[in-house]
Design a protein around this motif. Structure first.
Motif, PDB file in Angstrom:
ATOM      1  N   ARG A 266      28.128   7.986  -9.459  1.00  0.00           N
ATOM      2  CA  ARG A 266      26.655   9.576  -9.136  1.00  0.00           C
ATOM      3  C   ARG A 266      26.231   9.984 -10.054  1.00  0.00           C
ATOM      4  O   ARG A 266      25.216  10.198  -9.824  1.00  0.00           O
ATOM      5  CB  ARG A 266      27.789  10.246  -8.383  1.00  0.00           C
ATOM      6  CG  ARG A 266      28.666  11.173  -9.162  1.00  0.00           C
ATOM      7  CD  ARG A 266      29.432  11.258  -8.623  1.00  0.00           C
ATOM      8  NE  ARG A 266      30.832  12.288  -8.693  1.00  0.00           N
ATOM      9  CZ  ARG A 266      31.563  12.107  -9.192  1.00  0.00           C
ATOM     10  NH1 ARG A 266      32.027  10.777  -8.191  1.00  0.00           N
ATOM     11  NH2 ARG A 266      33.142  12.034  -9.720  1.00  0.00           N
ATOM     12  N   SER A 267      26.644   9.447 -11.467  1.00  0.00           N
ATOM     13  CA  SER A 267      25.910   9.951 -12.575  1.00  0.00           C
ATOM     14  C   SER A 267      24.401   9.897 -13.104  1.00  0.00           C
ATOM     15  O   SER A 267      24.246   9.879 -13.611  1.00  0.00           O
ATOM     16  CB  SER A 267      26.723  10.794 -13.177  1.00  0.00           C
ATOM     17  OG  SER A 267      27.867  11.532 -12.876  1.00  0.00           O
ATOM     18  N   TYR A 268      24.762   7.930 -13.358  1.00  0.00           N
ATOM     19  CA  TYR A 268      24.293   7.546 -13.958  1.00  0.00           C
ATOM     20  C   TYR A 268      23.944   6.152 -13.503  1.00  0.00           C
ATOM     21  O   TYR A 268      24.537   5.242 -11.873  1.00  0.00           O
ATOM     22  CB  TYR A 268      24.397   6.926 -15.417  1.00  0.00           C
ATOM     23  CG  TYR A 268      25.469   7.902 -16.773  1.00  0.00           C
ATOM     24  CD1 TYR A 268      24.394   9.065 -17.354  1.00  0.00           C
ATOM     25  CD2 TYR A 268      26.844   8.572 -16.217  1.00  0.00           C
ATOM     26  CE1 TYR A 268      24.814   9.809 -17.171  1.00  0.00           C
ATOM     27  CE2 TYR A 268      27.002   9.081 -16.753  1.00  0.00           C
ATOM     28  CZ  TYR A 268      26.604   9.871 -17.555  1.00  0.00           C
ATOM     29  OH  TYR A 268      27.047  11.535 -18.555  1.00  0.00           O
ATOM     30  N   LEU A 269      23.010   5.651 -13.607  1.00  0.00           N
ATOM     31  CA  LEU A 269      21.960   4.181 -12.922  1.00  0.00           C
ATOM     32  C   LEU A 269      22.225   3.245 -13.609  1.00  0.00           C
ATOM     33  O   LEU A 269      21.963   2.565 -13.615  1.00  0.00           O
ATOM     34  CB  LEU A 269      20.687   3.594 -12.817  1.00  0.00           C
ATOM     35  CG  LEU A 269      20.092   5.136 -12.146  1.00  0.00           C
ATOM     36  CD1 LEU A 269      19.103   5.360 -11.828  1.00  0.00           C
ATOM     37  CD2 LEU A 269      20.251   5.622 -10.880  1.00  0.00           C
ATOM     38  N   THR A 270      23.546   2.404 -13.572  1.00  0.00           N
ATOM     39  CA  THR A 270      24.294   1.749 -14.409  1.00  0.00           C
ATOM     40  C   THR A 270      24.329   0.785 -13.970  1.00  0.00           C
ATOM     41  O   THR A 270      25.910   0.811 -13.120  1.00  0.00           O
ATOM     42  CB  THR A 270      25.771   2.079 -15.246  1.00  0.00           C
ATOM     43  OG1 THR A 270      25.680   3.612 -16.227  1.00  0.00           O
ATOM     44  CG2 THR A 270      26.247   1.689 -16.810  1.00  0.00           C
TER      45      THR A 270
END
Length: 232
Positions: free
Chosen positions: A175-179
């Motif tokens: 939910r924090s990074y498009l990893t």
């Protein structure tokens, strides 16, 4: 003043779009309430104003020992308390219980009317003073109380669900990074340019609504690790 771009001279790509940042809380307040409302409530209002940031925690739990019917609970605590006081049980208040199989969106929708009034600022009569002998007598003072939603926390699965993000086992499940899964062990992965920022997520969901088929909508959301429905 509106922010168009962010500059960092230490990056190879020195500028990035203003969508690639977390919005300030003041920006979100202006977006929701409007400038005139905030000025009339917080500046031009002759009444004193008290700001109380609230931290919310949500979790599911089983109420019976012999079978599992999960209930959904939401608690809150004043976020401006010191950490040792936040951990005290008597400072954590139960807000509501959601029945078994209740949807998170429905529980939040039931709380929204009252919560939005406190978030925006509600005139309340407070008893100011101390009952300690020798101290000034308590006095009733009409005060605007802004008990706003400062933070919402929960465990990993519930937090992803609450934010409208896919689970951690998805191709993009953060939910924090498009990893993507292949880059989770890459310590040099650029998380600033590939962050899951609120403005970017809003733009992706708006784009998904304009697609011509359900498959295109779902593929657009999955590419950015988003669930079908946004979080409340």
């Amino acid at each position: 003043m509106e922010i168009w771009a962010i500059v960092n001279l230490s990056w190879p790509q020195r500028t990035r779009s203003s969508q690639h940042r977390h919005p300030l809380q003041s920006e979100l307040e202006l977006k929701v309430y409007g400038r005139s409302f905030l000025i009339d409530t917080l500046i031009n209002n002759p009444l004193p104003v008290v700001s109380i940031p609230m931290s919310y925690f949500s979790d599911g739990f089983g109420a019976w020992r012999n079978f599992y019917h999960s209930l959904f609970a939401i608690y809150h605590v004043m976020a401006n308390l010191p950490l040792y006081l936040c951990r005290k049980l008597h400072n954590n208040k139960l807000v509501t219980l959601g029945p078994f199989d209740a949807k998170f969106q429905d529980v939040i929708a039931a709380l929204a009317p009252a919560s939005l009034h406190l978030d925006a600022g509600l005139p309340i009569t407070l008893s100011i003073g101390s009952p300690v002998p020798g101290a000034p007598a308590a006095a009733d003072v009409q005060t605007v109380v802004c008990a706003y939603h400062h933070m919402h926390t929960s465990d990993l699965l519930q937090q992803n669900k609450s934010s409208g993000t896919l689970r951690q086992n998805a191709a993009v499940g953060c939910r924090s990074y498009l990893t993507p899964g292949s880059a989770r062990s890459d310590l040099e992965y650029n998380i600033c340019l590939n962050g899951s920022y609120e403005l970017l997520v809003d733009a992706v969901r708006l784009k998904a609504k304009t697609t011509t088929s359900k498959k295109q909508t779902k593929d657009t959301l999955i590419e950015f690790g988003l669930a079908d429905h946004p979080g409340p």
